[in-house]
Design an enzyme around this catalytic site. Structure first.
Site, mmCIF file in Angstrom:
data_model
loop_
_atom_site.group_PDB
_atom_site.id
_atom_site.type_symbol
_atom_site.label_atom_id
_atom_site.label_comp_id
_atom_site.label_asym_id
_atom_site.label_seq_id
_atom_site.Cartn_x
_atom_site.Cartn_y
_atom_site.Cartn_z
ATOM 1 N N ARG A 130 1.046 -1.365 -0.200
ATOM 2 C CA ARG A 130 0.164 0.085 -0.216
ATOM 3 C C ARG A 130 1.094 1.124 0.167
ATOM 4 O O ARG A 130 0.283 2.376 -0.566
ATOM 5 C CB ARG A 130 -0.438 -0.183 1.384
ATOM 6 C CG ARG A 130 -1.813 -1.303 1.660
ATOM 7 C CD ARG A 130 -3.045 -1.170 0.719
ATOM 8 N NE ARG A 130 -3.948 0.808 0.961
ATOM 9 C CZ ARG A 130 -4.491 0.894 1.863
ATOM 10 N NH1 ARG A 130 -5.076 -0.890 2.693
ATOM 11 N NH2 ARG A 130 -5.115 1.467 2.047
ATOM 12 N N TYR A 144 -7.939 14.099 -8.825
ATOM 13 C CA TYR A 144 -8.400 15.467 -8.329
ATOM 14 C C TYR A 144 -7.632 15.292 -6.909
ATOM 15 O O TYR A 144 -7.321 14.709 -6.299
ATOM 16 C CB TYR A 144 -9.176 15.380 -8.130
ATOM 17 C CG TYR A 144 -10.252 14.466 -7.374
ATOM 18 C CD1 TYR A 144 -10.609 14.574 -5.898
ATOM 19 C CD2 TYR A 144 -10.457 13.205 -7.709
ATOM 20 C CE1 TYR A 144 -11.445 14.029 -5.115
ATOM 21 C CE2 TYR A 144 -11.106 12.133 -6.842
ATOM 22 C CZ TYR A 144 -11.656 12.589 -5.531
ATOM 23 O OH TYR A 144 -12.218 11.909 -4.684
ATOM 24 N N PRO A 145 -7.430 17.458 -6.569
ATOM 25 C CA PRO A 145 -6.601 17.223 -5.684
ATOM 26 C C PRO A 145 -7.885 17.666 -4.528
ATOM 27 O O PRO A 145 -8.744 18.299 -4.863
ATOM 28 C CB PRO A 145 -6.014 18.031 -5.030
ATOM 29 C CG PRO A 145 -6.536 18.986 -6.605
ATOM 30 C CD PRO A 145 -6.432 18.340 -7.320
ATOM 31 N N MET A 146 -8.037 17.673 -3.207
ATOM 32 C CA MET A 146 -9.200 17.942 -1.822
ATOM 33 C C MET A 146 -8.646 18.356 -1.063
ATOM 34 O O MET A 146 -7.728 17.993 -0.697
ATOM 35 C CB MET A 146 -10.188 16.579 -2.215
ATOM 36 C CG MET A 146 -8.690 15.875 -1.050
ATOM 37 S SD MET A 146 -10.891 14.328 -0.574
ATOM 38 C CE MET A 146 -11.388 15.577 0.523
ATOM 39 N N HIS A 171 -17.847 7.245 5.356
ATOM 40 C CA HIS A 171 -16.981 7.588 4.001
ATOM 41 C C HIS A 171 -16.460 5.907 3.556
ATOM 42 O O HIS A 171 -16.725 6.055 2.098
ATOM 43 C CB HIS A 171 -15.837 8.779 3.744
ATOM 44 C CG HIS A 171 -15.972 9.600 3.316
ATOM 45 N ND1 HIS A 171 -17.132 9.821 2.442
ATOM 46 C CD2 HIS A 171 -14.447 10.214 2.121
ATOM 47 C CE1 HIS A 171 -16.155 10.963 1.146
ATOM 48 N NE2 HIS A 171 -14.728 10.097 1.011
#
Length: 260
Positions: A130, A144-146, A171
């Site tokens: 991982r 995508y960034p967040m 989530h």
């Protein structure tokens, strides 16, 4: 105020987005094209060697839309190696025609809870796979960034640990429902780039990206606390394919002096 969570950090990640300078390429002579494409092919072969040696990971993707043309995705153990990947590209002839349009630097990140008592992170096969991920054998990519919000009452960083764990558990359940359809790599970018995390998704069917993002946005942790950056989607490619794409671009039937 609650304490910052402990994380496990693995390989560094560089999303290097490039666009082809079509006008400059069309103005190049046949000899200049051959020289640039020969160097490009050798460069990609050099990047790909880390996949075989397992000293890093690399993939190249043709990007949809007009934000970029190519994504060079690097995973490496050190920042120094990331700098070298950029410098190696800059030293090739193809760099004159393949300009940078965006980049994102981060590091593979796992929750510290995975470091259970008695488990040696450095030798545990699951954690190492991982933290040092091989490039998934899936053709499509979404990146995508967040960040988490810090606005008034909707401030993720003022929530207590128990509440954050509860929200992330729900989530994470959504993500597990897509486990057989999507491979997800989360990378932390606090102190490295403009957002707080980078999310890289891989799938056999690009529609799965839309489905999982839409579903997650209705989940409380995203609906209330998440801010999303721009999205890029692409398909895996290789050096021979890209060389053929470049070769198929016609040359302009006029003197070079008009383009200098």
């Amino acid at each position: 105020m609650s304490n910052a969570p402990v994380t496990l950090d693995g390989w560094y990640v560089l999303h290097d987005f490039r666009s082809i300078d079509i006008a400059r390429w069309q103005a190049a002579s046949a000899a200049e094209r051959v020289n640039a494409l020969t160097g490009f092919h050798s460069l990609i072969q050099e990047y790909e060697r880390v996949n075989e040696s397992q000293t890093g990971s690399f993939g190249m993707f043709r990007v949809a839309g007009h934000k970029a043309d190519i994504l060079l995705l690097h995973f490496r153990p050190t920042i120094e190696e990331m700098i070298e990947t950029k410098e190696h590209l800059q030293q090739t002839a193809i760099a004159s025609y393949l300009g940078p349009v965006h980049s994102y630097l981060s590091v593979v990140e796992l929750g510290g809870y995975l470091a259970k008592p008695g488990v040696d992170v450095e030798t545990d096969p699951y954690l190492q796979s991982r933290l040092k991920p091989a490039m998934p054998d899936m053709p499509y990519l979404c990146f995508y960034p967040m960040s988490k919000k810090r606005e008034g009452q909707d401030n993720w960083y003022t929530l207590d640990n128990e509440e954050r764990v509860r929200l992330m558990r729900s989530h994470g359940q959504i993500g597990r429902e897509y486990a057989n359809k999507i491979k997800q790599i989360i990378s932390g970018s606090m102190g490295f780039d403009d957002w707080e995390w980078g999310v890289t998704l891989f799938a056999h069917d690009p529609l799965e990206f839309k489905k999982i993002v839409q579903e997650m946005r209705f989940d409380e942790v995203s609906a209330k606390y998440a801010e999303f950056g721009p999205f890029w989607v692409g398909k895996r490619t290789d050096a021979p394919t890209m060389v053929q794409v470049w070769r198929n671009m016609p040359q302009r039937m006029m003197g070079r002096k008009n383009f200098e």
